[in-house]
Design an enzyme around this catalytic site. Sequence first.
Site, PDB file in Angstrom:
ATOM      1  N   SER A 132      -9.935  -0.705  -3.044  1.00 17.42           N
ATOM      2  CA  SER A 132      -9.001  -0.831  -1.915  1.00 17.42           C
ATOM      3  C   SER A 132      -9.565  -0.214  -0.648  1.00 17.42           C
ATOM      4  CB  SER A 132      -7.664  -0.158  -2.174  1.00 17.42           C
ATOM      5  OG  SER A 132      -7.480   0.276  -3.450  1.00 17.42           O
ATOM      6  N   ASN A 166      -4.730  -2.598   3.645  1.00 19.02           N
ATOM      7  CA  ASN A 166      -4.554  -1.156   3.462  1.00 19.02           C
ATOM      8  C   ASN A 166      -4.822  -0.372   4.736  1.00 19.02           C
ATOM      9  OD1 ASN A 166      -3.613  -1.140   0.843  1.00 19.02           O
ATOM     10  ND2 ASN A 166      -5.675  -1.331   0.013  1.00 19.02           N
ATOM     11  N   HIS A 220     -10.440  -8.296  -3.413  1.00 18.53           N
ATOM     12  CA  HIS A 220      -9.354  -7.314  -3.466  1.00 18.53           C
ATOM     13  C   HIS A 220      -8.006  -7.977  -3.698  1.00 18.53           C
ATOM     14  CE1 HIS A 220      -6.743  -4.094  -1.394  1.00 18.53           C
ATOM     15  NE2 HIS A 220      -6.929  -3.786  -2.649  1.00 18.53           N
ATOM     16  N   GLU A 226      -8.156 -10.470  -0.605  1.00 17.52           N
ATOM     17  CA  GLU A 226      -9.104 -10.234   0.490  1.00 17.52           C
ATOM     18  C   GLU A 226     -10.518 -10.415  -0.070  1.00 17.52           C
ATOM     19  OE1 GLU A 226      -6.932  -6.955   3.387  1.00 17.52           O
ATOM     20  OE2 GLU A 226      -7.785  -6.217   1.516  1.00 17.52           O
TER      21      GLU A 226
HETATM   22  N1  CAA Z   1       3.880 -10.065 -13.489  1.00 16.76           N
HETATM   23  C1  CAA Z   1       4.302 -11.325 -13.364  1.00 16.76           C
HETATM   24  N2  CAA Z   1       5.380 -11.682 -12.633  1.00 16.76           N
HETATM   25  C2  CAA Z   1       6.075 -10.698 -12.035  1.00 16.76           C
HETATM   26  C3  CAA Z   1       5.697  -9.344 -12.126  1.00 16.76           C
HETATM   27  C4  CAA Z   1       4.540  -9.044 -12.892  1.00 16.76           C
HETATM   28  N3  CAA Z   1       4.079  -7.789 -13.032  1.00 16.76           N
HETATM   29  N4  CAA Z   1       6.564  -8.592 -11.407  1.00 16.76           N
HETATM   30  C5  CAA Z   1       7.464  -9.447 -10.885  1.00 16.76           C
HETATM   31  N5  CAA Z   1       7.165 -10.705 -11.258  1.00 16.76           N
HETATM   32  C6  CAA Z   1       7.850 -11.938 -10.841  1.00 16.76           C
HETATM   33  C7  CAA Z   1       9.187 -12.098 -11.485  1.00 16.76           C
HETATM   34  O1  CAA Z   1       9.098 -12.816 -12.708  1.00 16.76           O
HETATM   35  C8  CAA Z   1       9.941 -12.903 -10.446  1.00 16.76           C
HETATM   36  O2  CAA Z   1       9.583 -14.280 -10.528  1.00 16.76           O
HETATM   37  P1  CAA Z   1      10.527 -15.451  -9.939  1.00 16.76           P
HETATM   38  O3  CAA Z   1      10.550 -15.274  -8.454  1.00 16.76           O
HETATM   39  O4  CAA Z   1       9.841 -16.711 -10.396  1.00 16.76           O
HETATM   40  O5  CAA Z   1      11.874 -15.214 -10.564  1.00 16.76           O
HETATM   41  C9  CAA Z   1       9.381 -12.385  -9.118  1.00 16.76           C
HETATM   42  O6  CAA Z   1       8.101 -11.814  -9.432  1.00 16.76           O
HETATM   43  C10 CAA Z   1      10.256 -11.347  -8.501  1.00 16.76           C
HETATM   44  O7  CAA Z   1      10.416 -10.291  -9.435  1.00 16.76           O
HETATM   45  P2  CAA Z   1      11.787  -9.529  -9.728  1.00 16.76           P
HETATM   46  O8  CAA Z   1      12.964 -10.441  -9.467  1.00 16.76           O
HETATM   47  O9  CAA Z   1      11.715  -8.854 -11.045  1.00 16.76           O
HETATM   48  O10 CAA Z   1      11.791  -8.317  -8.722  1.00 16.76           O
HETATM   49  P3  CAA Z   1      11.718  -8.313  -7.167  1.00 16.76           P
HETATM   50  O11 CAA Z   1      12.323  -9.505  -6.553  1.00 16.76           O
HETATM   51  O12 CAA Z   1      12.228  -6.948  -6.833  1.00 16.76           O
HETATM   52  O13 CAA Z   1      10.152  -8.395  -6.864  1.00 16.76           O
HETATM   53  C11 CAA Z   1       8.054  -7.394  -6.427  1.00 16.76           C
HETATM   54  C12 CAA Z   1       9.259  -7.413  -7.354  1.00 16.76           C
HETATM   55  C13 CAA Z   1       7.302  -8.717  -6.573  1.00 16.76           C
HETATM   56  C14 CAA Z   1       7.177  -6.247  -6.901  1.00 16.76           C
HETATM   57  C15 CAA Z   1       8.552  -7.217  -4.961  1.00 16.76           C
HETATM   58  O14 CAA Z   1       9.389  -6.104  -4.874  1.00 16.76           O
HETATM   59  C16 CAA Z   1       7.428  -7.069  -3.964  1.00 16.76           C
HETATM   60  O15 CAA Z   1       6.819  -8.040  -3.532  1.00 16.76           O
HETATM   61  N6  CAA Z   1       7.135  -5.818  -3.570  1.00 16.76           N
HETATM   62  C17 CAA Z   1       6.040  -5.519  -2.640  1.00 16.76           C
HETATM   63  C18 CAA Z   1       4.762  -5.466  -3.412  1.00 16.76           C
HETATM   64  C19 CAA Z   1       3.610  -5.143  -2.503  1.00 16.76           C
HETATM   65  O16 CAA Z   1       3.734  -4.946  -1.308  1.00 16.76           O
HETATM   66  N7  CAA Z   1       2.440  -5.054  -3.140  1.00 16.76           N
HETATM   67  C20 CAA Z   1       1.251  -4.678  -2.424  1.00 16.76           C
HETATM   68  C21 CAA Z   1       0.958  -3.252  -2.736  1.00 16.76           C
HETATM   69  S1  CAA Z   1      -0.484  -2.728  -1.895  1.00 16.76           S
HETATM   70  C22 CAA Z   1      -1.719  -3.114  -2.942  1.00 16.76           C
HETATM   71  O17 CAA Z   1      -1.591  -3.594  -4.027  1.00 16.76           O
HETATM   72  C23 CAA Z   1      -3.055  -2.844  -2.386  1.00 16.76           C
HETATM   73  C24 CAA Z   1      -3.764  -1.708  -2.903  1.00 16.76           C
HETATM   74  O18 CAA Z   1      -4.993  -1.758  -2.858  1.00 16.76           O
HETATM   75  C25 CAA Z   1      -3.082  -0.460  -3.356  1.00 16.76           C
END
Ligand code: CAA
Length: 298
Positions: free
Chosen positions: A119, A190, A140, A152
Amino acid sequence: MAIANVGIIGSGAMGLGITHVCAQAGCNVVTVKATPGSWEKAKATLDRNLGKLVERGKMEAADKEAILGRVTFSTDERAVADCDLVIESVIEDLETKKDLFRRLESICRPNALLTTNTSTLSVTAMMAVCKQRDRVAGLHFFNPAPVMKLVEIIHAFETSDDTIQSLDAFCRHIGKDPVLVQDTTGFIVNRLLTPYMLNAIRMLERGTGTIESIDQAMKLGAAHPMGPFQLADYIGLDVVEAMAHNIFADVRHEHHAPPHTLTRLVQLGYLGMKTGKGFYDWSQKPAVQNPQLVRPVV
Ligand code: CAA
């Protein structure tokens, strides 16, 4: 170059998420557990993650079995010898990653692409330990990898155009929308997201709002799926702190320095969702803001 066989080094949340995505797209995947111990737990976790999708009617049971059938787990890095592409997703430690790239160069075929899911570390620094540098790049992914559309693609100093083109085609093949980024600390997401979360923590420290009110404001006012504290807890506070350190080490701007409250939480072992407590207490349903943070930790 068409990529059919993918090697993933590291079987944590990101390594398994990337395994899931690649196998779901029809690739044969070899996933190597990088830390000591057997791979059984990683396989069980992938099985459970896919099982949840089946239970919720998001995936057919037969598709789950087909995905698992395309994944081979191993504890031996040499299992990736025949892969077209290797994606390393081991601990965010530059020396560990450099050592891994040195070994991968001798294990993998000369035309295999060698990539890192780092990251905030320098892809160029990993490239620098390799003799054949044109095939080294960053790839990424974002957490949760099966859901997040972005990858990315990091162009490091000597990455060839052919490598970038192959990675771009690969990302599209596995259903992702890639963006090309030059190798700068934190890349695009990030570099913007880390100071955003750090500034939210400083806002809390100043008493501008509470954890819940700041999160609520950003969810409803900026249409973010999670507010900054929920997101930090989701990413892991140790990871957020490490990203802050890495970006601060490069940029030396106080906006990127980890705030006191973040450092204290990490010291106390409150790392977010994975430990049950961070800015929120996740043992409560729904999660409530960590009562210890009603006043700033000083
Ligand atoms: N695997 C597969 N599918 C998943 C999953 C997983 N681990 N987690 C959630 N899903 C799917 C669900 O099945 C659901 O699918 P449908 O839309 O087809 O129904 C969908 O994603 C939404 O999930 P939920 O309804 O359970 O929950 P939610 O609506 O609260 O979404 C979330 C959960 C996708 C995590 C959402 O909250 C989100 O997008 N959060 C932001 C995540 C983000 O910003 N990530 C980036 C982090 S930074 C990073 O990763 C970079 C780094 O280098 C640190």
